[in-house]
Design a protein around this motif. Sequence first.
Motif, PDB file in Angstrom:
ATOM      1  N   HIS A 187       0.858  -1.192   0.000  1.00  0.00           N
ATOM      2  CA  HIS A 187       0.000   0.000   0.000  1.00  0.00           C
ATOM      3  C   HIS A 187       0.884   1.227   0.000  1.00  0.00           C
ATOM      4  O   HIS A 187       1.595   1.484   0.947  1.00  0.00           O
ATOM      5  N   THR A 197      -6.949   2.968  -0.068  1.00  0.00           N
ATOM      6  CA  THR A 197      -7.405   1.626   0.275  1.00  0.00           C
ATOM      7  C   THR A 197      -8.774   1.304  -0.314  1.00  0.00           C
ATOM      8  O   THR A 197      -9.390   0.311   0.039  1.00  0.00           O
ATOM      9  N   THR A 215      -2.638  -3.269   5.686  1.00  0.00           N
ATOM     10  CA  THR A 215      -3.967  -2.920   6.163  1.00  0.00           C
ATOM     11  C   THR A 215      -4.667  -4.073   6.864  1.00  0.00           C
ATOM     12  O   THR A 215      -5.346  -3.880   7.858  1.00  0.00           O
TER      13      THR A 215
END
Lengths: 248, 372
Positions: free
Chosen positions: B61, B66, B95
Motif C-alpha cells: 500500500h 485503500t 492494512t
Amino acid sequence: MATQNLRRVFVWQLPIRFYHWVNALCIVALCVTGYIIARPPAFQQGTEASFAYWFGINRFLHFAFSYIFLFNFLFRLYWGFVGNRYANWKNFIPTNRKFFHEMWEVIKIDILLQKDKEHLAVGHNALAGFIYFFVFLAFAVQCLTGFGLYAAMSDWWLPNLFAWVPGLFGGDFDLRQIHHATMWFFIVFSIIHVYLVFYHDYVEGRGETSSIIGGWKFIEEDVFIKELEEEKKEEEEFKRKVIEGQKA
Amino acid sequence: MTPSSNRPTYYEELRQKGYSRRDFMKFCTTIAAYMGLQASGAAQVAEALKSNSRVPVIWMHFQECTCCSESFIRSSHPIVADVILDKISLDYTETLMAASGHQAEAAMHKTMEEFPGEYVLCVEGSVPVYEDGVYCCIGGRSAADILQETAAGAKAIIAWGSCACNGCVQAAKPNPTGATPIHKLVKGKPIIKVPGCPPIGEVMAGVLVHLVTFGRVPELDRIGRPKAFYSKRVHDTCYRRPFYDAGLFVESFDDENAQKGYCLYKVGCRGPMTYNACGVTKWNNGTSFPIQSGHGCIGCSEENFWDNGPFYRRITNFPGFGIESNADKIGGVVAGVTAAGIAAHAIGTNLRKKKLIDDLIAEGKESDKELS
C-alpha cells in the motif's frame, strides 16, 4: 492603357481538381457532423428510442466521410510524387533560399499590402505552399486521432492500424480534445483560404477562382517568358553540377 | 503454477475454513463467468484451485486510499475475500494483516526469501519520487525503495487501481509529490494494470484467479490492461446506449429527460472514452453502476481523468486558457478575429491597391470597347 497578352497555363490536373473538391466536401461534412457529435442539438422528440436513430446516422456519416477523406488524402500524397510540377511535393516544403525569398515577397505584397505591386505565381505561391504543408500535417493529425478513436469500435484491420494512437496519450480523453480542437484549424483555414482566392482573383484578374474548376490559369506574357528563362537557367545549372559531379 | 512446497492448495484451505464443496464449485462457476471463460472454464478453475498450492502474495500500500482493498473484499462471492485477502493467502498487507511493525516486515522478507520468482506483487497506490520519495515512507523506508526491493523477485506485478496504473488523483496537476505509476518505475517484469478508482471487485478477483488458474498473465491490451475486462468502453455496454443513438439526451439533471433515463452524454458522461466493465459486471454484487443511478461516468479508470474536468460537461477545459475555457469558445473567438482581419484586409486592399485594380478594370473596358 495597353492590354496585355496572357498565356494560358494548364496548372491543376484533373486528379488534383477532383481531389480538391472531394476534400472540400469531406471537410465541410466532417466539420458539421463532428460538431454535432461533440455538441448534439437538443431535439425534443416524443418518439421512443427504438424508432429514432438520427444521432447514429450522424456518426455513421462522420465515419463514412472520414474514410473518403483518408483515401483522398493518401491519393494526394501519392500525386505529390507523380503529378505535374505544380502538384509536386517540393511546392510545400522549403528546400532552398528562393522559396524563403518568395514567401517574404508574398507577405510584403499580399498581407502587408505593399502598394501597387503584384506577385505572380503560376501554381501555389511559396507562402501558400508552406501553409498547405501545415494543412497536410493537420490532415495527418485528424486521421491519426480520428481513426485512433474509431479503432476500438471496429473489427476491420484498417482502422485497427491506428489502435496504437490512444496508448500514446494514455487514453481517449486527450485524443478527443486534440481531434476537436484541430477542427477549428480547418474552419479558420477555410475562411482564410476562400478569402485569399477571391483576393487574388480580384487584384490579379488571372482566373484564380476558376482555375480549380477548369485547371487553367493565365499569366502575362512578359512574366511567362521571364519564368521560362529562369527555368532554363536552373536546368542548365543542374546539368552543369551533374557533369561536374561525374568528372569528380 | 506448480506446487513448489507442501503448502495446502486453495481448496484445502477453503475446506479448513468450513466451505463446502458446493460453495467452492459455485465460486468457480461465478468467477469463470466474470473472467469471460466458456462454460467448461469453471472446471478448469476448479481443477487449478484444487491442485495448485496457493500463490504467495505481497500486497503493498503506497499513495492510496485503500478503496481498492475495500472494493476487493466486497466482491460478490465471499470466497474471494477469504481465499485471497484473508491472512491465509496474503503474506503481507499492511492494512489487513494481524502482524505489525517488525513482525510485518519479517513476514514480507520471509516471503521474498522463500519464494523468489514465485510470489505475486500487488501494488495499490502510486509512488512519490520527488525529494527522494519522502512523501510516502513505510518502516522508515521510501515507497520507491520498497517497490524496487519487492519487485526484484516477483513473478508478476499487479497494479491495483488508477493510482498504481496512472497516478490517479495525487498525480493530478501540479502533482506536488511526483506521484508516479508503477509501470514507469519497474522495468522487465510483467505488469498487469487494473485501473479504476476503485476497480470492480470481481475484476480484481478475476485477474488473480486467472493468474492462479492458468499460471500466466492474462491477455493484455496495448496499455497493459486485461482484455477480458477493459476491451470495451462503458459506452459500448451501457443500457442507455439506445438513447444515445436516437439522439435523446439529458440536458440537465433535473429535467424530464433525466427522469426518463435518457443518455447522460451531454451532462458530461465519460462512458464513450472509458474502458471498463461497469456496464456488464456492475457494482455491489451486480446491483448497479453510476449511469444506472442517473450519474454520468467520470472515467475513473482513464489516465488524467481528474485533470480532464469538469465532470459535468461534454467539452473539457482547454489547457492554457484558464478555467471555463473550451476548444469551441477559443475556436469561435479565433474565427471571429479572422473574419475581422479579413474585413480589414479587404478594405485595405481596395485602398492600397486601388491603382492596380483600376488598371485591371480599365484594361477590361478597353478590350470591351474594341469588341463593340
